[in-house]
Design a protein around this motif. Structure first.
Motif, PDB file in Angstrom:
ATOM      1  N   VAL A 179     -24.199 -30.305  -2.373  1.00 47.89           N
ATOM      2  CA  VAL A 179     -25.176 -29.819  -1.320  1.00 47.89           C
ATOM      3  C   VAL A 179     -26.424 -30.703  -1.619  1.00 47.89           C
ATOM      4  CG1 VAL A 179     -26.917 -27.931  -0.640  1.00 47.89           C
ATOM      5  CG2 VAL A 179     -24.551 -27.547  -1.454  1.00 47.89           C
ATOM      6  N   ASP A 180     -26.877 -31.271  -0.400  1.00 48.39           N
ATOM      7  CA  ASP A 180     -27.958 -32.158  -0.594  1.00 48.39           C
ATOM      8  C   ASP A 180     -29.015 -31.750   0.532  1.00 48.39           C
ATOM      9  OD1 ASP A 180     -29.349 -34.663  -1.624  1.00 48.39           O
ATOM     10  OD2 ASP A 180     -29.242 -35.200   0.537  1.00 48.39           O
ATOM     11  N   VAL A 181     -30.183 -31.779   0.088  1.00 46.82           N
ATOM     12  CA  VAL A 181     -31.389 -31.183   0.830  1.00 46.82           C
ATOM     13  C   VAL A 181     -32.429 -32.222   0.904  1.00 46.82           C
ATOM     14  CG1 VAL A 181     -32.971 -29.425   1.392  1.00 46.82           C
ATOM     15  CG2 VAL A 181     -30.842 -28.781   0.088  1.00 46.82           C
ATOM     16  N   SER A 182     -33.064 -32.547   2.300  1.00 40.81           N
ATOM     17  CA  SER A 182     -33.800 -33.375   2.726  1.00 40.81           C
ATOM     18  C   SER A 182     -34.744 -33.056   3.601  1.00 40.81           C
ATOM     19  CB  SER A 182     -33.546 -35.030   2.974  1.00 40.81           C
ATOM     20  OG  SER A 182     -32.456 -34.697   4.241  1.00 40.81           O
ATOM     21  N   ILE A 183     -35.951 -33.832   3.654  1.00 42.18           N
ATOM     22  CA  ILE A 183     -36.835 -33.772   4.850  1.00 42.18           C
ATOM     23  C   ILE A 183     -37.154 -34.950   5.528  1.00 42.18           C
ATOM     24  CG2 ILE A 183     -38.058 -31.643   4.020  1.00 42.18           C
ATOM     25  CD1 ILE A 183     -40.344 -33.383   2.965  1.00 42.18           C
ATOM     26  N   ALA A 184     -37.520 -35.293   6.830  1.00 48.26           N
ATOM     27  CA  ALA A 184     -37.667 -36.592   7.368  1.00 48.26           C
ATOM     28  C   ALA A 184     -38.808 -37.501   6.729  1.00 48.26           C
ATOM     29  CB  ALA A 184     -37.718 -36.343   8.825  1.00 48.26           C
ATOM     30  N   GLN A 185     -39.846 -36.786   6.364  1.00 51.39           N
ATOM     31  CA  GLN A 185     -41.054 -37.317   5.805  1.00 51.39           C
ATOM     32  C   GLN A 185     -41.244 -37.593   4.423  1.00 51.39           C
ATOM     33  OE1 GLN A 185     -40.769 -34.547   7.719  1.00 51.39           O
ATOM     34  NE2 GLN A 185     -42.519 -33.464   7.256  1.00 51.39           N
TER      35      GLN A 185
END
Length: 256
Positions: free
Chosen positions: A6-12
């Motif tokens: 599982v990997d979690v990210s935001i665009a900024q």
């Protein structure tokens, strides 16, 4: 070892208070058998409100039917779907039998799920970290498994909040300076000259705050403004100490 990565990210690079952001969760099957993703849940920080996609879409479509609404309200359609502060976000089957999978991943395949969220209290927001503990429930080899994880993002107030603080401080500073020099008689002398001085102080304070936010290798400010209160302090000092202090904050030739 978990069969699911599982990997979690935001665009900024960081979350800006008052501006919606999208949190994307990526699931990857690293094992030889199929994985059925059953449910994704997040414990949302109290400062954060996640946005319900269907309510957002309904409000957005409503604004499209009217020119004035489309021009002025379409970018605020997300407000129709915000949850209560800190309300947990759950995607997938909430029943204990988990008969329905949100999607199935074959070996080596990846899948994603995204949802939007926002920190609505932006004016007095302080910088810091937002921590999202999460859990994925999935089925592998006929058994239900739980994969827990935690992600952390940096929260920053918008530059507008810092500038508003600077403007407030640019009014308080000259008042404090006038009371120090003239005492109670200061209020009877307030006139056009004072208003003009406060206006100049406000402009200089906002410039100082914007300059301090640059943070480049070539131009490092002597102070860093992180929030409304930092902006207020800059505005107060510029108003109380005068333009000489502004010259120390923004050296000649530094802007540009």
């Amino acid at each position: 070892m978990s069969a699911l990565k599982v990997d979690v990210s935001i665009a900024q690079p960081f979350v800006v208070a008052g501006t919606p952001f999208t949190l994307t969760t990526t699931f990857e099957n690293n094992h030889e058998g199929n994985i059925e993703v059953l449910q994704l849940s997040y414990h949302v920080p109290f400062q954060v409100q996640w946005v319900g996609e269907q309510a957002y879409r309904n409000r957005f479509e409503e604004t499209r039917s009217n020119f004035l609404k489309r021009a002025f309200l379409s970018h605020r359609a997300w407000r129709a779907g915000v949850s209560a502060p800190g309300a947990g976000m759950v995607w997938g089957d909430g029943k204990t039998d988990y008969n329905t999978a949100v999607f199935t991943l074959v070996p080596g395949e990846s899948g994603t799920y995204s949802f939007s969220a926002v920190v609505r209290r932006w004016l007095f927001a302080a910088g810091g970290d937002l921590v999202f503990p999460g859990q994925v429930k999935y089925r592998y080899n006929g058994e239900i498994h739980h994969h827990t994880f935690q992600v952390r993002f940096t929260l920053r107030p918008p530059l507008l909040a810092n500038c508003i603080g600077a403007i407030v401080g640019s009014v308080v500073g000259p008042v404090a300076s006038g009371l120090r020099d003239q005492g109670p008689t200061f209020f009877s002398s307030v006139g056009v000259a004072f208003i003009a001085g406060v206006t100049l102080t406000a402009i200089l304070s906002v410039v100082a705050v914007i300059y301090s936010s640059r943070k480049t290798g070539e131009a490092q400010p002597i102070i860093t403004v992180e929030d409304f209160w930092g902006g207020l302090l800059v505005g107060f000092l510029v108003g109380f100490l005068g333009s000489d202090f502004f010259g120390k904050l923004v050296p000649i030739g530094a802007v540009g």
